[in-house]
Scaffold this motif. Sequence first.
Motif, short mmCIF file in Angstrom:
data_model
loop_
_atom_site.label_atom_id
_atom_site.label_comp_id
_atom_site.label_asym_id
_atom_site.label_seq_id
_atom_site.Cartn_x
_atom_site.Cartn_y
_atom_site.Cartn_z
N ALA A 191 0.82 -1.21 0.00
CA ALA A 191 0.00 0.00 0.00
C ALA A 191 0.85 1.26 0.00
O ALA A 191 0.45 2.29 -0.56
CB ALA A 191 -0.93 -0.01 1.21
N PHE A 192 2.02 1.18 0.61
CA PHE A 192 2.83 2.37 0.85
C PHE A 192 4.13 2.36 0.05
O PHE A 192 4.87 3.34 0.07
CB PHE A 192 3.12 2.45 2.35
N GLY A 193 4.44 1.23 -0.60
CA GLY A 193 5.65 1.15 -1.41
C GLY A 193 6.93 1.10 -0.60
O GLY A 193 7.88 1.83 -0.87
N LEU A 194 6.99 0.23 0.40
CA LEU A 194 8.17 0.13 1.26
C LEU A 194 9.19 -0.86 0.71
O LEU A 194 8.81 -1.88 0.13
CB LEU A 194 7.77 -0.32 2.67
N THR A 195 10.44 -0.59 0.97
CA THR A 195 11.52 -1.52 0.62
C THR A 195 11.67 -2.53 1.75
O THR A 195 11.15 -2.34 2.86
CB THR A 195 12.85 -0.78 0.44
N ALA A 196 12.42 -3.59 1.50
CA ALA A 196 12.67 -4.61 2.53
C ALA A 196 13.36 -4.00 3.74
O ALA A 196 13.04 -4.35 4.88
CB ALA A 196 13.50 -5.74 1.94
N ASP A 197 14.30 -3.08 3.52
CA ASP A 197 14.98 -2.43 4.65
C ASP A 197 14.01 -1.59 5.48
O ASP A 197 14.06 -1.59 6.70
CB ASP A 197 16.13 -1.55 4.15
N GLU A 198 13.10 -0.88 4.81
CA GLU A 198 12.12 -0.06 5.53
C GLU A 198 11.17 -0.93 6.34
O GLU A 198 10.77 -0.57 7.46
CB GLU A 198 11.33 0.81 4.56
N ILE A 199 10.83 -2.09 5.80
CA ILE A 199 9.96 -3.02 6.52
C ILE A 199 10.63 -3.47 7.81
O ILE A 199 10.00 -3.51 8.87
CB ILE A 199 9.59 -4.23 5.64
N GLU A 200 11.90 -3.81 7.76
CA GLU A 200 12.60 -4.26 8.96
C GLU A 200 12.67 -3.18 10.02
O GLU A 200 12.50 -3.46 11.21
CB GLU A 200 14.01 -4.78 8.61
N VAL A 201 12.89 -1.94 9.62
CA VAL A 201 12.90 -0.83 10.58
C VAL A 201 11.53 -0.70 11.23
O VAL A 201 11.41 -0.54 12.45
CB VAL A 201 13.32 0.49 9.89
N ARG A 202 10.48 -0.79 10.43
CA ARG A 202 9.11 -0.62 10.94
C ARG A 202 8.69 -1.76 11.86
O ARG A 202 7.87 -1.56 12.75
CB ARG A 202 8.13 -0.45 9.79
N ARG A 203 9.23 -2.93 11.65
CA ARG A 203 8.88 -4.09 12.50
C ARG A 203 9.13 -3.76 13.97
O ARG A 203 8.27 -3.97 14.83
CB ARG A 203 9.71 -5.32 12.08
N HIS A 204 10.28 -3.20 14.28
CA HIS A 204 10.63 -2.87 15.67
C HIS A 204 9.78 -1.71 16.19
O HIS A 204 9.37 -1.70 17.34
CB HIS A 204 12.12 -2.55 15.76
N ILE A 205 9.48 -0.76 15.32
CA ILE A 205 8.66 0.38 15.71
C ILE A 205 7.25 -0.08 16.07
O ILE A 205 6.70 0.33 17.10
CB ILE A 205 8.63 1.43 14.58
N VAL A 206 6.66 -0.93 15.24
CA VAL A 206 5.31 -1.42 15.50
C VAL A 206 5.27 -2.17 16.82
O VAL A 206 4.38 -1.94 17.66
CB VAL A 206 4.78 -2.30 14.34
N HIS A 207 6.22 -3.06 17.05
CA HIS A 207 6.24 -3.81 18.31
C HIS A 207 6.33 -2.86 19.51
O HIS A 207 5.62 -3.04 20.50
CB HIS A 207 7.40 -4.81 18.34
#
Length: 182
Positions: A28-44
């Motif tokens: 939906a937002f056009g994230l890269t694999a690196d951005e996804i990994e950063v967001r994983r920790h933020i969401v938790h």
Amino acid sequence: MAALPDVVVEPVDLSARIDEALAVQALAFGLTADEIEVRRHIVHRHLLTPGARALGALTATGRLVGFVYGMPNDRRHWWSTIVEPYLRRTGDEEWLTDSFVITELHVHPAFQARGIGRTLITTITDAADEPRSILSAIDIESPARGLYRRLGYEDLARRVLFPSAPSPYAVMGARLPLLRDN
């Protein structure tokens, strides 16, 4: 909770479904694999915040096709510290107090334009104890910004720059409950 013809919106344990949620967000937002990994920790980290809640949009087979999560705003959180100077300049700094912040709202592109985003955001804010809601969205005229406006959100600050974000954002606020029938 809320039901759509082929999707049901209900509370979900987003921590347990983080991979599915981030896959939806990436599309939906056009994230890269690196951005996804950063967001994983933020969401938790966000989901550990007192008052944080999440809803998912699930198909009949249990597939997560959309999600929203948010929490009562805390002026000490990173997001608030970034947007506060912008809101102070516009005279809207008080929106950081006693507001429910929509942290993330994403719907899989194949399921957009069906009312799922509207149902997710209205359902989560209907349960908020706070009298208003705030969020940030990329500062372009988009379907998401149009939806937020129809629900009663108004621009509080524009051209807000977040570190490492390639585009400026708008901070929007709405009195609760959100508007309906528009």
